[in-house]
Design a protein around this motif. Structure first.
Motif, PDB file in Angstrom:
ATOM      1  N   THR A 296       8.285  -6.616  -1.716  1.00  0.00           N
ATOM      2  CA  THR A 296       7.027  -7.294  -2.211  1.00  0.00           C
ATOM      3  C   THR A 296       5.725  -6.466  -1.340  1.00  0.00           C
ATOM      4  O   THR A 296       4.997  -7.169  -1.780  1.00  0.00           O
ATOM      5  N   VAL A 297       6.238  -5.556  -1.385  1.00  0.00           N
ATOM      6  CA  VAL A 297       4.738  -4.288  -0.548  1.00  0.00           C
ATOM      7  C   VAL A 297       4.632  -4.043  -2.059  1.00  0.00           C
ATOM      8  O   VAL A 297       2.967  -3.944  -1.895  1.00  0.00           O
ATOM      9  N   ALA A 298       5.274  -3.729  -2.918  1.00  0.00           N
ATOM     10  CA  ALA A 298       4.336  -3.795  -4.433  1.00  0.00           C
ATOM     11  C   ALA A 298       2.905  -4.444  -4.918  1.00  0.00           C
ATOM     12  O   ALA A 298       2.807  -4.543  -5.142  1.00  0.00           O
ATOM     13  N   THR A 299       3.704  -5.593  -4.708  1.00  0.00           N
ATOM     14  CA  THR A 299       3.704  -7.174  -4.962  1.00  0.00           C
ATOM     15  C   THR A 299       2.328  -7.749  -4.016  1.00  0.00           C
ATOM     16  O   THR A 299       1.246  -8.400  -5.496  1.00  0.00           O
ATOM     17  N   THR A 300       2.109  -7.410  -3.427  1.00  0.00           N
ATOM     18  CA  THR A 300       1.108  -8.298  -1.881  1.00  0.00           C
ATOM     19  C   THR A 300       0.472  -6.881  -1.595  1.00  0.00           C
ATOM     20  O   THR A 300      -0.673  -7.772  -1.627  1.00  0.00           O
TER      21      THR A 300
END
Length: 685
Positions: A296-300
């Motif tokens: 989620t960190v990587a994508t958001t």
């Protein structure tokens, strides 16, 4: 019965004779900053038999893949991708970054417009309402009962709507990775980045928590054998009855053992999440949660964010207790041999001293096992770093009882420093290490930084030691792994000095989060009851002084590296709601010529709290993060309960924030900006 485990590099899972492999290819960051990934799931039935456990595991993985295999593209209005702290000597920032909008910073932190212009008028009103409610003592003291009563009367759905309009909406970003995106994007447009944490917690009773803790923190081997009278020829203080001793190593055994009266680790703790061991399958679920959060960190956040984890979520806590005990015993063993007190690394002892002392004791150093032990000590030209090769923990074929052996100072026989473990517990430790490696390998592959949260002092020696080993392995090109230092501890400064020294001597990047601490009341009560020295600083002022000493130490190290034209090998997060500490950090940055653009110092606060610090800092060009919890409404109630208690405990600070909220609301009513829609144009560094 089949064993369970996860490999480091592929996320390979072995459950009940079936193998599931999760493989994530390298992420390529596109022009919009969104990360794309190819995720492959393979399932191999080795026996032809079916397994309910395997089926459940596959469902978990399939749900995860379904929600993340096609990441959402970044909004067209999002700020351009910014590479995070990376250690490049002469890194060149884009003109857009260098010329980004930066507002003047009011160091009194009383600018209500800067604090709340990222919020709608309804959000300002909600914050004011929530903080007013947090000031009502009986309401906060009984909030758990009231929330359960509300669920029962209103039903979970209607209760969820009410919470979203109040406490949940103030302190939690949303229910899932899709719903938190608007909050992340809006904060980013006002100069503030995100630390993501899936904040679902088990709602356990006090009795359930106590029972789980005692069951998971006492080895079956210890139940059978009891406490040893000596370890490797060194006498051990037996203090089962908690009687006082006039001994310099008082509480040596007691401190690193579980005690029922402190079994519920949540007692007196309002600013930290607690995990209880509920079996290996539950640890696998926690692993999946952490990996999902990293994705989620990587994508958001366009990989500029952090993820936060706790090691007690990934394995049986008894193993951390026993590792902490090993560290204490290794110090004692080192002292017995060399006469030097303190940790091994600070003694700068020549390894030859051990061989000489063994000869004096009549120990045959030419025996293969003794010579092998001497050869495997970790040292450099400056002396010993560790008695053992802690990197041996990476080898899943080595048993803990074999790794932590030392020559008995009386007999010369090789004996373990670690308390006895059963075969099952050895396997559980291997599983825990696989999970830890899976998390950090996954984070490194996706270029996401991970902060390892600090925990109680009886776990912390093991947590810090394992985290430093993870730094050594994964922080070879940039700081991916960050350790946490609790500055209310008397030994915080010393620990930080020694860890910085290790990173320098073993040539890896160092990442640290500095906090004041979350377990003060519990730690003091436990130390008094179990008769070991209080580990906490004597006063709030002493803790603030310790915090500033630790911060200054790191900043001087950063300054020296910069002055020498060397790589930026130290990264620090100033995680504090204290205005004086923020001002101290900014002042020292100016004095030491550390720029925000150097990307080595950042600030952090909780979502929904101290916006008068976070947003003015971010809008002034500093690197700032909000700790962003997310999760379903009815499953984050324990988190919300802790936030209510925490805000009750800082009523003086709340008064300032409430005053600023009132000023902002009054100004909007006066100027007709009741329907203000926040739109930011800041680019965070």
């Amino acid at each position: 019965m089949a064993k369970s485990g996860i490999s480091v590099r592929t996320g390979r899972i072995l459950l009940a004779n079936r193998e599931v492999a999760l493989r994530v290819s390298s992420r390529q960051v596109g022009s919009g900053g969104a990360a794309g990934a190819r995720v492959l799931l393979t399932h191999q039935n080795k026996t032809g038999s079916s397994s309910q456990d395997t089926a459940e595991r596959l469902l978990i993985l399939q749900r995860r893949l379904k929600s993340t295999a096609t990441p959402r593209a970044a909004p067209a209005t999002a700020a351009p991708f910014i590479e995070h702290y990376d250690g490049i000597k002469n890194e060149k920032l884009s003109v857009e970054i260098l010329n980004r909008r930066k507002d003047p910073l009011d160091l009194t932190f009383t600018d209500h417009h800067a604090a709340f212009k990222s919020k709608s008028t309804w959000e300002v009103m909600r914050a004011l309402l929530v903080f007013q409610l947090c000031g009502i003592g009986p309401l906060v003291d009984n909030n758990e009962k009231l929330m359960k009563f509300g669920q029962a009367v209103l039903g979970k759905k209607l209760f969820g709507v009410l919470m979203k309009k109040t406490f949940y909406g103030q302190f939690v970003a949303g229910e899932d990775t899709v719903r938190i995106q608007p909050t992340i994007d809006r904060m980013r447009s006002f100069g503030v980045k995100s630390i993501l944490d899936y904040s679902v917690e088990e709602d356990l009773t006090h009795e359930q928590a106590e029972e789980m803790e005692m069951e998971s923190c006492v080895s079956d081997a210890a139940k059978d054998d009891g406490l040893p009278s000596n370890i490797a020829g060194i006498p051990v203080v037996s203090d089962k009855a908690f009687k006082p001793f006039n001994h310099e190593d008082i509480g040596e055994m007691t401190r690193y053992q579980a005690h029922k009266e402190f079994g519920d680790r949540r007692q007196g703790v309002f600013s930290a999440r607690t995990f209880f061991y509920q079996g290996e399958v539950n640890c696998e679920r926690n692993l999946e949660t952490f990996m999902k959060c990293i994705e989620t960190v990587a994508t958001t956040t366009q990989t500029t964010g952090f993820a936060a984890i706790k090691l007690t979520a990934l394995g049986r806590p008894q193993l951390l207790l026993q590792l902490s005990e090993v560290i204490a015993r290794a110090r004692k063993y080192h002292q017995e041999v060399t006469g030097v007190k303190g940790s091994v690394i600070e003694g700068h002892v020549d390894p030859q001293m051990f061989e000489n002392r063994f000869r004096e004791k009549g120990i045959k150093v030419d025996k293969p096992e003794v010579q092998a032990w001497l050869d495997n000590m970790t040292y450099d030209k400056q002396g010993l770093i560790h008695l053992f090769s802690w990197s041996g923990l990476l080898d899943t074929n080595i048993l803990l009882q074999d790794l932590f052996k030392v020559p008995n100072l009386k007999t010369g026989r090789m004996e373990p420093l670690i308390s006895a473990l059963t075969d099952e517990e050895e396997d559980q430790f291997k599983n825990m290490m696989r999970r830890i490696h899976t998390v950090f390998q996954f984070a490194k592959d996706l270029d996401v930084r991970v902060m390892v949260d600090a925990e109680q002092t009886y776990f912390q020696p093991a947590i810090s030691r394992l985290t430093m080993e993870m730094m050594k392995k994964y922080n070879t090109e940039k700081a991916i792994v960050f350790n946490t230092y609790q500055c209310y501890l008397k030994e915080a400064y010393k620990s930080l000095i020694l860890d910085l020294e290790q990173s320098n001597r073993q040539n890896f990047f160092f990442g640290a989060k500095l906090v004041r601490g979350a377990y003060m009341e519990q730690e003091r009560a436990r130390a008094e009851a179990l008769n070991y020295p209080d580990p906490i600083n004597p006063s709030y002022e002493a803790t603030s002084e310790m915090y500033h000493r630790c911060l200054d130490l790191c900043m001087k190290r950063i300054h020296n590296l910069k002055a020498e034209g060397k790589e930026k090998r130290v990264g620090i997060m100033v995680a504090s709601h204290n205005e004086d500490s923020i001002r101290f950090a900014i002042k020292r940055m100016e004095e030491l010529d550390i720029k925000a653009e150097d990307k080595v110092i950042c600030f952090g606060q909780l979502l929904g709290m101290c916006d008068q610090l976070s947003f003015p800092l971010g809008q002034s060009g500093y690197s700032v993060y909000k700790y962003v919890p997310y999760g379903p409404v009815n499953e984050v109630l324990p988190y919300l309960s802790r936030r209510a208690h925490e805000n009750k405990g800082i009523l003086t600070k709340l008064e300032k924030e409430k005053t600023l909220l009132k000023q902002e609301l009054k100004e909007r009513l006066k100027t007709g900006k009741i329907f203000h829609r926040p739109e930011g144009d800041y680019i965070p560094i």
